[in-house]
Design an enzyme around this catalytic site. Structure first.
Site, PDB file in Angstrom:
ATOM      1  N   ASP A 306       9.510  36.043  26.616  1.00  8.06           N
ATOM      2  CA  ASP A 306       9.782  34.681  26.184  1.00  8.06           C
ATOM      3  C   ASP A 306      10.661  33.920  27.180  1.00  8.06           C
ATOM      4  O   ASP A 306      11.662  34.447  27.666  1.00  8.06           O
ATOM      5  CB  ASP A 306      10.499  34.756  24.826  1.00  8.06           C
ATOM      6  CG  ASP A 306      10.763  33.398  24.235  1.00  8.06           C
ATOM      7  OD1 ASP A 306       9.785  32.690  23.980  1.00  8.06           O
ATOM      8  OD2 ASP A 306      11.939  33.047  24.026  1.00  8.06           O
ATOM      9  N   GLU A 348       5.729  34.118  29.450  1.00  6.48           N
ATOM     10  CA  GLU A 348       5.673  32.794  28.834  1.00  6.48           C
ATOM     11  C   GLU A 348       6.437  31.853  29.758  1.00  6.48           C
ATOM     12  O   GLU A 348       7.655  31.711  29.674  1.00  6.48           O
ATOM     13  CB  GLU A 348       6.303  32.793  27.438  1.00  6.48           C
ATOM     14  CG  GLU A 348       5.974  31.510  26.691  1.00  6.48           C
ATOM     15  CD  GLU A 348       7.174  30.630  26.358  1.00  6.48           C
ATOM     16  OE1 GLU A 348       6.944  29.471  25.979  1.00  6.48           O
ATOM     17  OE2 GLU A 348       8.336  31.073  26.466  1.00  6.48           O
TER      18      GLU A 348
END
Ligand code: GLC
Length: 682
Positions: A306, A348
């Protein structure tokens, strides 16, 4: 750490690398002896071979981040010993998976790969309920399941689970870690891989590391960053854009208890309760490594990394994509693969097109980093094309991207749980004669439904009064015009909305790499407004496009006369057809084509094991006539799948509005080079 984290000093890093290589030679014999005694001869030789292959990259990555301050060889050894401990504990079934994947290294690039993304509670309630829905996923051809954040979050507001207080526990509302392991095992028995988020840029402020840091516990010294006054925060804020400008402007939050109770500005890139970890401290890297290794041994195969662009901060920059952020990922990847080579990292990194490919390791030379990354640019360009009804900007912007390293793949997607940020570069817009700012504003107006004649029913997210920027929330069906047409009882509009949704998925299913189907799109689920009743969610309109699964609507999927039946039928067909088209494997690049129509997105690709493939997508609402001469030299292309019958007259193909075609050269057995179904897990 130095407060401003000066630019990576390459000569210092190079000197540290040289020193570390020498010191490594001294450490190596004892380390190898320990590896052999911990793992036995057979496994030990394999581990050491992985280490020998990885160590030069590892040392270089660590030296890039910590060169000046640390003994790099000692740090590398600490990381390797953590990996060794995890390898020794790795369950037998996962070791077998490692074996297979080291033989079958392209496993995640195969055309059989197809992802599904959902929130556990919104899809099926709890983890224990999930196995009974695997048949549903199998109908769609899913081989990869991304369960949205499920590690224990802070109570109350938690950014959809992206504020974790314990990486080794599951959100108790969803079940237990044991349940998660059972889900991983159940999926594996059906040829499916489990993907889970690793929130590695920040923890919740309630995480044990954060509490220890605040309390002055030496074990957590320097785990986070705080400044006593506004000098440096102001200097950083001057160039770092706010992620959530409306309710969390700037990148710092005042915390009374910080800095031994004197108070300080803690680094919080996202919401105030998400405290950025300080990767300038090598103990942070090793702590996060420990969490990832532990999760790998629970059976997670794909780690969604993330917010990786934000891992490193540098004064005078936008605070993203710094060389050290890449090096942190390279170090983690190298170390995790020592113990769990069956796993891959997915980056990401929602960044501009020129900054994207490096997350796949595409630097001045290839450096193993993440095996997968979101193709944010393709996603943005698809929505831009639908709004403008022309595909030239998409052809130009996607066509000029660097090729990706052969051992990696894109993850392609239409929608995800986040807002759509308009990553249309000023230079790309200018090549069309447009202003980037005006085009981005047009897209916001269009998708929020404010633009005259828009079919979309989205909502603006994070309007920034200072810059005029905003992003868009809304489900695929709402943004494609399905919601609007249903409300207005407009049958022709509904037809166009369905064709738009199918068109978008026809592109991402045929672009190579791993397509992701976002939960609910297969049933054209509309915007969800139930979040407004929950105070912990109400202020974040991204929940609009995080709907609850509607199993009653899902039951209609078998009836082609219903909306759900039509859309589901198409997605199932796209998935099934994709499996038989070897050119759709990852590991090959696309070439964008000019087929003589500005409203048709056209691309070709060819995997070394396949013939040619051509994808055509008409983003306008009227017929386009294509010149088939543009496809000469691509062999004997045959229609594989299309929205409409093939209509060719005099070397010209008529492609109806919002229609698509997949064409491919027949090439013998589509499964050539594929392993047999995974009988061994049963
Ligand atoms: C990622 C997530 C997003 C979250 C942010 C902070 O971008 O996709 O939902 O808000 O990270 O963790």
């Amino acid at each position: 750490m130095t407060a401003d984290r000066l630019p990576a000093d390459h000569s210092a890093a190079a000197a540290a690398t040289r020193r570390a290589r020498v010191s490594w030679q001294d450490r190596y014999p004892r380390l190898v002896a320990d590896v052999l005694s911990a793992l036995g001869r057979a496994e030990g030789v394999v581990f050491t071979t992985r280490l020998d292959i990885a160590v030069a990259d590892l040392i270089e990555a660590l030296a890039t981040v910590y060169g000046e301050a640390s003994d790099i060889a000692a740090l590398c050894e600490r990381g390797v010993r953590q990996a060794l401990a995890a390898a020794a504990e790795r369950p037998e079934e996962l070791r077998l998976l490692d074996r297979r994947r080291e033989v079958d290294r392209e496993w995640f690039q195969r055309q059989r790969m197809l992802g599904y993304v959902c929130y556990t509670e919104r899809f099926c309630g709890t983890l224990a309920q999930l196995p009974r829905h695997i048949d549903y996923l199998a109908e769609l051809g899913v081989t990869y399941l991304h369960l949205m954040p499920l590690l224990q979050p802070r109570p109350g507001e938690n950014d959809g689970g992206y504020a974790v207080i314990d990486y080794r526990a599951v959100d108790p509302r969803l079940g237990t870690m044991r349940d998660l392991e059972d889900v991983a095992t159940a999926l594996r028995a059906r040829d499916m891989s489990l993907c889970v988020d690793v929130v590695l840029n920040h923890t919740a402020r309630e995480h044990q590391w954060a509490r220890g840091w605040l309390a002055g516990d030496a074990a957590y010294a320097d785990f986070y960053t705080a400044f006593p006054d506004r000098d440096l925060p102001d200097a950083f804020d001057a160039t770092i854009p706010s992620v959530f400008p409306d309710r969390a402007p700037g990148s710092f939050t005042w915390v009374e208890a910080a800095l031994d109770g004197v108070g300080g500005w803690v680094w919080t890139t996202f919401w105030p309760y998400q405290w950025d970890l300080n990767y300038a401290n090598p103990d942070v890297l090793l702590a996060m490594l420990g969490e990832i290794l532990w999760l790998a041994n629970r059976g997670i195969e794909i780690f969604r990394m993330d917010a990786v662009p934000f891992l490193w901060k540098r004064l005078g920059t936008n605070g993203m994509n710094q060389p050290e952020a890449h090096a942190v990922m390279q170090a983690l990847n190298g170390l995790v693969r020592l113990a769990a080579p069956a796993t891959v990292f997915k980056a990401e990194a929602i960044v501009s097109p020129e900054d994207l490919v490096p997350y796949l390791g595409g630097h001045e030379r290839y450096r193993p980093q993440c095996e997968l990354a979101y193709h944010n640019q393709l996603m943005v360009m698809l929505w831009s094309s639908l709004a403008t009804k022309e595909a030239q900007l998409a052809r130009h912007a996607v066509g000029r991207m660097d090729p990706i390293p052969p051992g990696t793949s894109w993850v392609t997607y239409v929608r995800c749980h986040d807002d759509i940020g308009w990553a249309v570069s000023d230079a790309d817009a200018a090549s069309m004669g447009w202003s980037g700012f005006t085009h981005r504003r047009f897209l916001n107006d269009f998708y929020s439904g404010r633009y005259d004649g828009s079919f979309a029913r989205g909502a603006l997210f994070q309007q920034n009064a200072v810059t005029g920027d905003a992003r868009i929330s809304g489900t695929t069906a709402a943004l494609c015009g399905i919601e609007d047409a249903l409300e207005r009882g407009d049958a022709a509009g509904l037809e166009r909305g369905v064709r738009r949704l199918v068109l978008l998925y026809s592109v991402i299913y045929a672009f190579g790499g791993v397509p992701l189907l976002y939960m609910g799109d297969e049933l054209a689920l509309l915007n969800d407004r139930t979040y407004l009743a929950d105070p912990a969610l109400a202020a974040d309109n991204r929940w609009t496009h995080r709907p609850w699964m509607d199993w009653t609507a899902a039951a209609r999927r078998i009836d082609p006369a219903t909306l759900e039946g039509r859309v589901f039928g198409w997605l199932r067909l796209l998935g099934a057809t994709r499996r038989d088209v070897p050119a759709l494997r990852g590991g090959a690049d696309n070439v964008m084509l000019d087929v003589g129509s500005s409203s048709v997105l056209a691309w070709r690709r060819r995997h070394p094991r396949s013939g040619h493939f051509v994808g055509l997508a008409n983003v306008s609402e009227s017929d386009s006539i294509l010149d088939l001469a543009a496809l000469s030299g691509l062999g004997r292309l045959e229609p594989v799948l299309g929205s409409d019958p093939v209509d060719v007259i005099d070397g010209r193909l008529r492609l109806p509005g919002l229609g698509f075609h997949w064409l491919a050269e027949p090439c013998g057995h589509p499964g050539a080079g594929e392993p047999a179904e995974w009988w061994w897990t049963r």
